[in-house]
Design a protein around this motif. Structure first.
Motif, PDB file in Angstrom:
ATOM      1  N   SER A   1      36.714  62.751  63.226  1.00 40.38           N
ATOM      2  CA  SER A   1      36.150  61.972  62.199  1.00 40.38           C
ATOM      3  C   SER A   1      37.660  61.198  61.853  1.00 40.38           C
ATOM      4  CB  SER A   1      35.690  62.782  61.153  1.00 40.38           C
ATOM      5  OG  SER A   1      34.739  63.529  61.323  1.00 40.38           O
ATOM      6  N   GLN A   2      37.225  60.015  61.339  1.00 39.66           N
ATOM      7  CA  GLN A   2      38.158  58.958  60.784  1.00 39.66           C
ATOM      8  C   GLN A   2      37.942  58.656  59.388  1.00 39.66           C
ATOM      9  OE1 GLN A   2      39.748  56.015  63.189  1.00 39.66           O
ATOM     10  NE2 GLN A   2      39.353  57.267  65.283  1.00 39.66           N
ATOM     11  N   PHE A   3      38.606  58.433  58.515  1.00 32.11           N
ATOM     12  CA  PHE A   3      38.606  57.977  57.202  1.00 32.11           C
ATOM     13  C   PHE A   3      39.611  56.980  56.835  1.00 32.11           C
ATOM     14  CE2 PHE A   3      37.789  62.534  57.809  1.00 32.11           C
ATOM     15  CZ  PHE A   3      36.690  62.912  57.156  1.00 32.11           C
ATOM     16  N   ASP A   4      39.045  55.975  56.110  1.00 28.37           N
ATOM     17  CA  ASP A   4      39.834  54.710  55.993  1.00 28.37           C
ATOM     18  C   ASP A   4      40.601  54.948  54.195  1.00 28.37           C
ATOM     19  OD1 ASP A   4      40.983  52.434  55.338  1.00 28.37           O
ATOM     20  OD2 ASP A   4      39.391  51.200  55.780  1.00 28.37           O
ATOM     21  N   VAL A   5      41.909  55.458  54.203  1.00 22.45           N
ATOM     22  CA  VAL A   5      42.263  55.697  53.005  1.00 22.45           C
ATOM     23  C   VAL A   5      42.514  54.442  51.987  1.00 22.45           C
ATOM     24  CG1 VAL A   5      44.590  56.350  51.744  1.00 22.45           C
ATOM     25  CG2 VAL A   5      44.007  57.471  54.066  1.00 22.45           C
ATOM     26  N   SER A   6      42.457  53.161  52.681  1.00 23.94           N
ATOM     27  CA  SER A   6      42.369  52.021  51.760  1.00 23.94           C
ATOM     28  C   SER A   6      41.089  51.710  51.156  1.00 23.94           C
ATOM     29  CB  SER A   6      42.931  50.748  52.512  1.00 23.94           C
ATOM     30  OG  SER A   6      42.013  50.601  53.687  1.00 23.94           O
ATOM     31  N   ARG A   7      40.156  52.443  51.623  1.00 20.46           N
ATOM     32  CA  ARG A   7      38.712  52.024  51.137  1.00 20.46           C
ATOM     33  C   ARG A   7      38.197  53.555  50.529  1.00 20.46           C
ATOM     34  NH1 ARG A   7      36.178  47.515  53.021  1.00 20.46           N
ATOM     35  NH2 ARG A   7      34.255  48.526  52.895  1.00 20.46           N
ATOM     36  N   SER A   8      38.979  54.171  49.646  1.00 23.12           N
ATOM     37  CA  SER A   8      38.616  55.490  49.088  1.00 23.12           C
ATOM     38  C   SER A   8      38.295  56.626  50.123  1.00 23.12           C
ATOM     39  CB  SER A   8      37.389  55.334  48.331  1.00 23.12           C
ATOM     40  OG  SER A   8      37.678  54.447  47.197  1.00 23.12           O
ATOM     41  N   ALA A   9      38.946  56.568  51.487  1.00 23.23           N
ATOM     42  CA  ALA A   9      38.638  57.660  52.268  1.00 23.23           C
ATOM     43  C   ALA A   9      37.241  57.427  52.828  1.00 23.23           C
ATOM     44  CB  ALA A   9      38.975  59.032  51.953  1.00 23.23           C
ATOM     45  N   ALA A  10      36.819  56.461  53.012  1.00 27.28           N
ATOM     46  CA  ALA A  10      35.306  56.374  53.467  1.00 27.28           C
ATOM     47  C   ALA A  10      35.357  56.711  54.894  1.00 27.28           C
ATOM     48  CB  ALA A  10      34.722  54.909  53.432  1.00 27.28           C
ATOM     49  N   VAL A  11      34.258  57.443  55.422  1.00 25.10           N
ATOM     50  CA  VAL A  11      33.953  57.692  56.903  1.00 25.10           C
ATOM     51  C   VAL A  11      33.945  56.312  57.768  1.00 25.10           C
ATOM     52  CG1 VAL A  11      32.710  58.982  58.404  1.00 25.10           C
ATOM     53  CG2 VAL A  11      32.975  59.927  56.353  1.00 25.10           C
ATOM     54  N   ILE A  12      34.813  56.301  58.798  1.00 27.75           N
ATOM     55  CA  ILE A  12      34.585  54.887  59.484  1.00 27.75           C
ATOM     56  C   ILE A  12      34.214  55.463  61.093  1.00 27.75           C
ATOM     57  CG2 ILE A  12      35.851  53.526  58.284  1.00 27.75           C
ATOM     58  CD1 ILE A  12      38.291  54.029  60.045  1.00 27.75           C
TER      59      ILE A  12
END
Length: 362
Positions: free
Chosen positions: A312-323
Protein backbone atom coordinates in the motif's frame (compact mmCIF):
# COMPACT_ATOMS: atom_id res chain seq x y z
CA UNK A 1 28.88 -36.60 -55.84
CA UNK A 2 25.29 -35.52 -56.44
CA UNK A 3 24.92 -38.01 -59.30
CA UNK A 4 26.17 -40.88 -57.08
CA UNK A 5 23.64 -40.04 -54.30
CA UNK A 6 20.78 -39.93 -56.85
CA UNK A 7 21.82 -43.35 -58.18
CA UNK A 8 21.88 -44.88 -54.70
CA UNK A 9 18.46 -43.46 -53.85
CA UNK A 10 17.01 -44.82 -57.11
CA UNK A 11 18.49 -48.25 -56.34
CA UNK A 12 16.92 -48.34 -52.86
CA UNK A 13 13.51 -47.35 -54.22
CA UNK A 14 13.54 -49.98 -56.97
CA UNK A 15 14.77 -52.89 -54.80
CA UNK A 16 12.43 -55.88 -54.39
CA UNK A 17 13.11 -59.16 -52.61
CA UNK A 18 13.81 -62.20 -54.74
CA UNK A 19 10.97 -64.73 -55.02
CA UNK A 20 12.77 -67.27 -52.89
CA UNK A 21 14.10 -64.86 -50.26
CA UNK A 22 12.42 -64.99 -46.81
CA UNK A 23 11.84 -61.67 -45.03
CA UNK A 24 11.50 -61.67 -41.20
CA UNK A 25 8.44 -59.76 -39.91
CA UNK A 26 8.39 -59.11 -36.12
CA UNK A 27 5.41 -60.44 -34.18
CA UNK A 28 3.06 -57.80 -32.70
CA UNK A 29 3.37 -57.13 -28.96
CA UNK A 30 1.15 -59.52 -27.08
CA UNK A 31 -1.12 -58.31 -24.25
CA UNK A 32 0.40 -59.82 -21.10
CA UNK A 33 -2.95 -59.67 -19.34
CA UNK A 34 -3.51 -59.06 -15.67
CA UNK A 35 -1.15 -60.56 -13.12
CA UNK A 36 -2.57 -63.31 -10.94
CA UNK A 37 -4.63 -61.95 -8.08
CA UNK A 38 -2.85 -61.98 -4.73
CA UNK A 39 -5.23 -62.46 -1.86
CA UNK A 40 -4.72 -60.26 1.18
CA UNK A 41 -4.72 -61.52 4.73
CA UNK A 42 -8.08 -59.84 5.30
CA UNK A 43 -9.48 -61.77 2.32
CA UNK A 44 -8.33 -65.11 3.74
CA UNK A 45 -8.88 -64.59 7.46
CA UNK A 46 -12.21 -63.23 8.79
CA UNK A 47 -10.51 -62.32 12.06
CA UNK A 48 -8.00 -60.16 10.19
CA UNK A 49 -10.88 -58.44 8.38
CA UNK A 50 -12.54 -57.76 11.72
CA UNK A 51 -9.34 -56.25 13.09
CA UNK A 52 -8.94 -54.08 9.99
CA UNK A 53 -12.51 -52.81 10.25
CA UNK A 54 -11.96 -52.05 13.93
CA UNK A 55 -8.76 -50.16 13.14
CA UNK A 56 -10.50 -48.06 10.49
CA UNK A 57 -13.39 -46.91 12.62
CA UNK A 58 -11.07 -46.36 15.60
CA UNK A 59 -9.02 -43.96 13.46
CA UNK A 60 -12.20 -42.21 12.33
CA UNK A 61 -13.36 -41.81 15.93
CA UNK A 62 -9.88 -40.55 16.85
CA UNK A 63 -10.27 -37.94 14.11
CA UNK A 64 -13.62 -37.01 15.60
CA UNK A 65 -11.97 -36.58 19.01
CA UNK A 66 -9.25 -34.39 17.51
CA UNK A 67 -11.81 -32.07 15.91
CA UNK A 68 -13.74 -31.80 19.16
CA UNK A 69 -10.53 -31.10 21.08
CA UNK A 70 -9.49 -28.35 18.66
CA UNK A 71 -12.89 -26.73 19.11
CA UNK A 72 -12.68 -27.03 22.89
CA UNK A 73 -9.10 -25.70 22.94
CA UNK A 74 -10.27 -22.48 21.31
CA UNK A 75 -12.45 -21.86 24.36
CA UNK A 76 -10.15 -23.33 27.01
CA UNK A 77 -7.16 -21.23 25.95
CA UNK A 78 -8.59 -17.82 24.92
CA UNK A 79 -6.25 -15.34 23.28
CA UNK A 80 -8.27 -12.28 24.27
CA UNK A 81 -6.08 -11.74 27.32
CA UNK A 82 -3.17 -10.85 25.02
CA UNK A 83 -0.68 -12.76 27.17
CA UNK A 84 2.04 -14.60 25.29
CA UNK A 85 1.46 -17.85 27.18
CA UNK A 86 -2.25 -17.84 26.29
CA UNK A 87 -1.54 -17.16 22.63
CA UNK A 88 1.11 -19.91 22.59
CA UNK A 89 -1.21 -22.46 24.22
CA UNK A 90 -4.07 -21.49 21.92
CA UNK A 91 -1.98 -22.01 18.78
CA UNK A 92 -0.37 -25.20 20.13
CA UNK A 93 -3.47 -27.07 21.23
CA UNK A 94 -5.70 -26.00 18.36
CA UNK A 95 -2.97 -27.01 15.92
CA UNK A 96 -2.50 -30.38 17.64
CA UNK A 97 -6.24 -31.04 17.52
CA UNK A 98 -6.59 -30.16 13.85
CA UNK A 99 -3.44 -32.11 12.98
CA UNK A 100 -4.69 -35.20 14.82
CA UNK A 101 -8.12 -34.94 13.18
CA UNK A 102 -6.76 -34.72 9.63
CA UNK A 103 -4.00 -37.30 10.17
CA UNK A 104 -6.34 -39.90 11.67
CA UNK A 105 -8.95 -39.27 8.97
CA UNK A 106 -6.36 -39.74 6.23
CA UNK A 107 -4.83 -42.87 7.79
CA UNK A 108 -8.27 -44.37 8.30
CA UNK A 109 -9.26 -43.77 4.68
CA UNK A 110 -5.99 -45.29 3.40
CA UNK A 111 -6.26 -48.37 5.63
CA UNK A 112 -9.89 -48.82 4.61
CA UNK A 113 -8.99 -48.77 0.91
CA UNK A 114 -6.03 -51.12 1.32
CA UNK A 115 -7.36 -53.67 3.79
CA UNK A 116 -11.16 -53.62 3.65
CA UNK A 117 -12.30 -52.54 0.20
CA UNK A 118 -12.27 -55.10 -2.61
CA UNK A 119 -8.98 -55.06 -4.51
CA UNK A 120 -9.75 -57.48 -7.33
CA UNK A 121 -8.47 -56.33 -10.71
CA UNK A 122 -10.84 -56.02 -13.62
CA UNK A 123 -10.85 -54.72 -17.17
CA UNK A 124 -13.31 -52.01 -18.11
CA UNK A 125 -13.71 -51.88 -21.90
CA UNK A 126 -14.04 -48.47 -23.44
CA UNK A 127 -17.17 -47.59 -25.29
CA UNK A 128 -18.88 -44.54 -26.62
CA UNK A 129 -20.66 -42.48 -23.97
CA UNK A 130 -24.34 -42.18 -24.67
CA UNK A 131 -27.19 -40.87 -22.60
CA UNK A 132 -29.33 -43.97 -23.09
CA UNK A 133 -31.37 -45.69 -20.43
CA UNK A 134 -28.99 -48.62 -20.46
CA UNK A 135 -26.10 -46.24 -19.74
CA UNK A 136 -27.87 -44.69 -16.79
CA UNK A 137 -28.81 -48.09 -15.45
CA UNK A 138 -25.20 -49.15 -15.82
CA UNK A 139 -24.06 -46.12 -13.82
CA UNK A 140 -26.50 -46.95 -11.05
CA UNK A 141 -25.28 -50.53 -11.05
CA UNK A 142 -21.68 -49.29 -10.82
CA UNK A 143 -22.57 -47.38 -7.66
CA UNK A 144 -24.25 -50.48 -6.30
CA UNK A 145 -21.16 -52.55 -7.04
CA UNK A 146 -18.90 -49.92 -5.49
CA UNK A 147 -21.04 -49.87 -2.39
CA UNK A 148 -20.89 -53.66 -2.22
CA UNK A 149 -17.14 -53.82 -2.73
CA UNK A 150 -16.33 -51.02 -0.27
CA UNK A 151 -18.70 -52.32 2.35
CA UNK A 152 -19.97 -48.78 2.94
CA UNK A 153 -23.58 -49.88 3.12
CA UNK A 154 -22.97 -53.04 5.14
CA UNK A 155 -20.29 -51.93 7.58
CA UNK A 156 -22.23 -49.52 9.74
CA UNK A 157 -19.38 -48.89 12.19
CA UNK A 158 -17.11 -47.62 9.43
CA UNK A 159 -19.88 -45.64 7.78
CA UNK A 160 -21.00 -43.97 10.97
CA UNK A 161 -17.51 -43.13 12.18
CA UNK A 162 -16.50 -41.75 8.77
CA UNK A 163 -19.55 -39.50 8.54
CA UNK A 164 -18.99 -38.26 12.10
CA UNK A 165 -15.27 -37.62 11.50
CA UNK A 166 -15.83 -35.74 8.23
CA UNK A 167 -18.65 -33.66 9.73
CA UNK A 168 -16.56 -32.82 12.80
CA UNK A 169 -13.45 -31.95 10.76
CA UNK A 170 -15.01 -28.63 9.73
CA UNK A 171 -15.84 -27.60 13.30
CA UNK A 172 -12.36 -26.22 14.15
CA UNK A 173 -12.42 -24.04 11.05
CA UNK A 174 -15.88 -22.72 11.88
CA UNK A 175 -14.81 -22.14 15.48
CA UNK A 176 -11.76 -20.13 14.46
CA UNK A 177 -14.02 -17.72 12.57
CA UNK A 178 -15.29 -16.70 16.00
CA UNK A 179 -12.06 -14.77 16.39
CA UNK A 180 -13.20 -12.44 13.59
CA UNK A 181 -16.37 -11.48 15.40
CA UNK A 182 -16.53 -8.34 17.55
CA UNK A 183 -15.90 -8.77 21.27
CA UNK A 184 -17.81 -6.88 23.91
CA UNK A 185 -17.15 -6.06 27.53
CA UNK A 186 -19.51 -3.81 29.44
CA UNK A 187 -16.95 -2.88 32.07
CA UNK A 188 -16.12 0.55 30.65
CA UNK A 189 -17.98 3.75 31.34
CA UNK A 190 -20.19 5.89 29.09
CA UNK A 191 -21.14 2.95 26.93
CA UNK A 192 -17.64 2.42 25.50
CA UNK A 193 -16.90 -1.27 25.24
CA UNK A 194 -13.50 -2.44 26.43
CA UNK A 195 -13.42 -4.98 23.62
CA UNK A 196 -14.64 -2.51 20.99
CA UNK A 197 -11.88 -1.82 18.43
CA UNK A 198 -13.18 1.72 17.93
CA UNK A 199 -12.68 2.57 21.60
CA UNK A 200 -9.40 0.71 21.87
CA UNK A 201 -7.78 2.14 18.76
CA UNK A 202 -9.14 5.67 18.97
CA UNK A 203 -7.54 6.46 22.33
CA UNK A 204 -3.73 6.53 22.44
CA UNK A 205 -1.20 8.16 24.78
CA UNK A 206 -1.07 11.30 22.65
CA UNK A 207 -2.64 14.33 24.30
CA UNK A 208 -2.40 18.08 24.17
CA UNK A 209 1.11 19.22 25.02
CA UNK A 210 2.66 15.74 24.77
CA UNK A 211 6.17 16.09 23.37
CA UNK A 212 7.24 14.06 20.36
CA UNK A 213 10.26 11.89 21.22
CA UNK A 214 12.67 9.72 19.29
CA UNK A 215 11.94 5.97 19.27
CA UNK A 216 13.35 4.27 21.31
CA UNK A 217 15.60 6.76 23.15
CA UNK A 218 12.75 9.01 24.27
CA UNK A 219 14.70 12.19 23.52
CA UNK A 220 12.35 15.10 22.74
CA UNK A 221 12.50 16.48 19.19
CA UNK A 222 13.05 20.13 18.33
CA UNK A 223 11.41 21.38 15.16
CA UNK A 224 14.69 22.97 14.09
CA UNK A 225 16.42 19.57 14.20
CA UNK A 226 14.08 17.93 11.70
CA UNK A 227 15.84 18.16 8.35
CA UNK A 228 14.14 18.43 4.97
CA UNK A 229 13.34 15.01 3.49
CA UNK A 230 13.89 13.18 6.76
CA UNK A 231 11.61 10.53 8.28
CA UNK A 232 11.79 10.18 12.07
CA UNK A 233 10.26 7.37 14.14
CA UNK A 234 8.40 8.96 17.04
CA UNK A 235 6.71 7.93 20.29
CA UNK A 236 5.12 10.01 23.08
CA UNK A 237 7.68 11.25 25.60
CA UNK A 238 5.60 9.89 28.49
CA UNK A 239 5.63 6.44 26.90
CA UNK A 240 9.42 6.42 26.83
CA UNK A 241 9.44 7.33 30.52
CA UNK A 242 7.38 4.24 31.34
CA UNK A 243 10.11 1.91 30.10
CA UNK A 244 9.28 -1.66 29.21
CA UNK A 245 6.61 -2.08 31.84
CA UNK A 246 3.29 -3.89 31.56
CA UNK A 247 1.31 -2.60 28.58
CA UNK A 248 4.25 -0.74 27.04
CA UNK A 249 4.19 -2.64 23.74
CA UNK A 250 0.40 -2.34 23.42
CA UNK A 251 0.49 1.43 23.88
CA UNK A 252 3.48 1.83 21.59
CA UNK A 253 1.77 -0.20 18.87
CA UNK A 254 -1.06 2.33 18.83
CA UNK A 255 0.89 5.56 19.35
CA UNK A 256 3.88 5.02 17.02
CA UNK A 257 4.21 7.89 14.54
CA UNK A 258 6.32 8.77 11.50
CA UNK A 259 7.46 12.39 11.34
CA UNK A 260 8.48 13.96 8.01
CA UNK A 261 9.50 17.40 6.81
CA UNK A 262 8.52 18.74 3.40
CA UNK A 263 8.79 22.13 1.80
CA UNK A 264 5.72 24.13 2.87
CA UNK A 265 4.79 24.60 -0.80
CA UNK A 266 4.66 20.80 -1.17
CA UNK A 267 1.66 20.77 1.16
CA UNK A 268 -1.17 22.36 -0.87
CA UNK A 269 -3.92 23.74 1.31
CA UNK A 270 -6.68 22.11 -0.72
CA UNK A 271 -5.37 18.64 0.15
CA UNK A 272 -4.03 19.18 3.66
CA UNK A 273 -5.06 20.48 7.06
CA UNK A 274 -2.27 22.99 7.53
CA UNK A 275 -3.36 23.67 11.12
CA UNK A 276 -2.12 20.16 11.96
CA UNK A 277 1.36 20.73 10.47
CA UNK A 278 4.22 23.02 11.48
CA UNK A 279 6.50 24.66 8.92
CA UNK A 280 6.24 21.68 6.54
CA UNK A 281 6.54 19.10 9.35
CA UNK A 282 3.74 16.50 9.41
CA UNK A 283 3.14 13.45 11.60
CA UNK A 284 1.16 10.38 10.58
CA UNK A 285 0.38 7.10 12.25
CA UNK A 286 2.94 4.47 11.37
CA UNK A 287 0.31 1.70 11.50
CA UNK A 288 -0.96 0.74 8.05
CA UNK A 289 -4.73 0.98 7.63
CA UNK A 290 -4.79 -2.34 5.79
CA UNK A 291 -3.73 -4.97 8.36
CA UNK A 292 -1.54 -2.97 10.73
CA UNK A 293 1.98 -3.45 9.35
CA UNK A 294 4.53 -0.67 10.03
CA UNK A 295 4.61 1.92 7.26
CA UNK A 296 8.28 2.90 7.42
CA UNK A 297 9.58 3.29 3.86
CA UNK A 298 9.62 6.96 2.85
CA UNK A 299 10.53 8.20 -0.64
CA UNK A 300 11.45 11.85 -0.16
CA UNK A 301 11.34 12.82 -3.85
CA UNK A 302 7.76 11.67 -4.43
CA UNK A 303 6.66 12.06 -0.77
CA UNK A 304 5.26 8.54 -0.84
CA UNK A 305 5.07 6.18 2.13
CA UNK A 306 5.20 2.45 1.36
CA UNK A 307 3.93 -0.42 3.49
CA UNK A 308 6.30 -3.36 2.90
CA UNK A 309 3.73 -6.04 3.71
CA UNK A 310 1.22 -5.58 0.89
CA UNK A 311 2.62 -2.56 -0.98
CA UNK A 312 0.00 0.00 0.00
CA UNK A 313 1.26 3.51 -0.82
CA UNK A 314 0.27 6.79 0.78
CA UNK A 315 0.92 10.32 -0.50
CA UNK A 316 2.18 12.48 2.37
CA UNK A 317 1.69 15.66 0.34
CA UNK A 318 -2.04 14.88 0.09
CA UNK A 319 -2.91 14.01 3.72
CA UNK A 320 -1.44 10.50 3.35
CA UNK A 321 -4.17 9.52 0.89
CA UNK A 322 -4.04 5.98 -0.50
CA UNK A 323 -2.66 5.97 -4.04
CA UNK A 324 -1.98 2.25 -4.46
CA UNK A 325 -2.62 -1.09 -2.76
CA UNK A 326 -5.28 -2.68 -0.59
CA UNK A 327 -5.43 -0.06 2.19
CA UNK A 328 -8.91 1.43 2.36
CA UNK A 329 -8.30 4.79 4.05
CA UNK A 330 -5.54 7.37 4.62
CA UNK A 331 -3.15 7.16 7.55
CA UNK A 332 -4.53 9.08 10.56
CA UNK A 333 -2.71 12.39 11.08
CA UNK A 334 -1.45 13.57 14.47
CA UNK A 335 -2.02 17.32 14.91
CA UNK A 336 1.27 18.95 15.99
CA UNK A 337 2.76 22.35 16.87
CA UNK A 338 5.71 23.62 18.94
CA UNK A 339 5.95 24.67 22.57
CA UNK A 340 7.72 27.69 24.03
CA UNK A 341 11.06 25.85 23.96
CA UNK A 342 10.79 24.90 20.29
CA UNK A 343 9.97 21.24 20.92
CA UNK A 344 7.37 19.53 18.77
CA UNK A 345 4.22 18.70 20.74
CA UNK A 346 0.86 17.13 19.94
CA UNK A 347 -2.17 19.37 19.79
CA UNK A 348 -4.45 16.45 20.66
CA UNK A 349 -4.83 12.73 20.21
CA UNK A 350 -5.70 11.24 16.82
CA UNK A 351 -9.20 12.24 15.77
CA UNK A 352 -9.95 8.79 14.34
CA UNK A 353 -8.98 5.19 15.19
CA UNK A 354 -5.50 4.15 14.13
CA UNK A 355 -4.69 0.84 12.49
CA UNK A 356 -6.61 -1.43 10.13
CA UNK A 357 -10.11 -0.77 8.90
CA UNK A 358 -12.81 -2.99 10.42
CA UNK A 359 -16.52 -3.40 10.09
CA UNK A 360 -17.40 -1.82 13.45
CA UNK A 361 -15.87 1.47 12.32
CA UNK A 362 -18.31 4.13 11.14
Amino acid sequence: MAHEEDALEHERASWKPSPGLAVAVPDPVQNPGLPPHRARMTDKDPAAMTRAVRTVYTLFYLSLAGSIWATAAYMLFPIESGRIVDIRNNNLFIGLGIGLALLALGLGAIHWSKAVMSDKEFIEPRHATRGRDATREGAVQAFRDANEESGFGRRTAIRGSLIAAVAASILPGITLFRGLAPHSDKSTEEGALAGDPVALLKQTMWKEGERLAHDPSGEPIRAADVTLGSAVHVIPESLAELGHSEGYLEEKAKAIVLLMRLLPEDLPAEHNNLDWAYDGIVAYSKVCTHVGCPVALYEQQTHHLLCPCHQSQFDVSRSAAVIFGPAARPLPQLPITVDAEGYLVAKSDFTEPVGPSFWERH
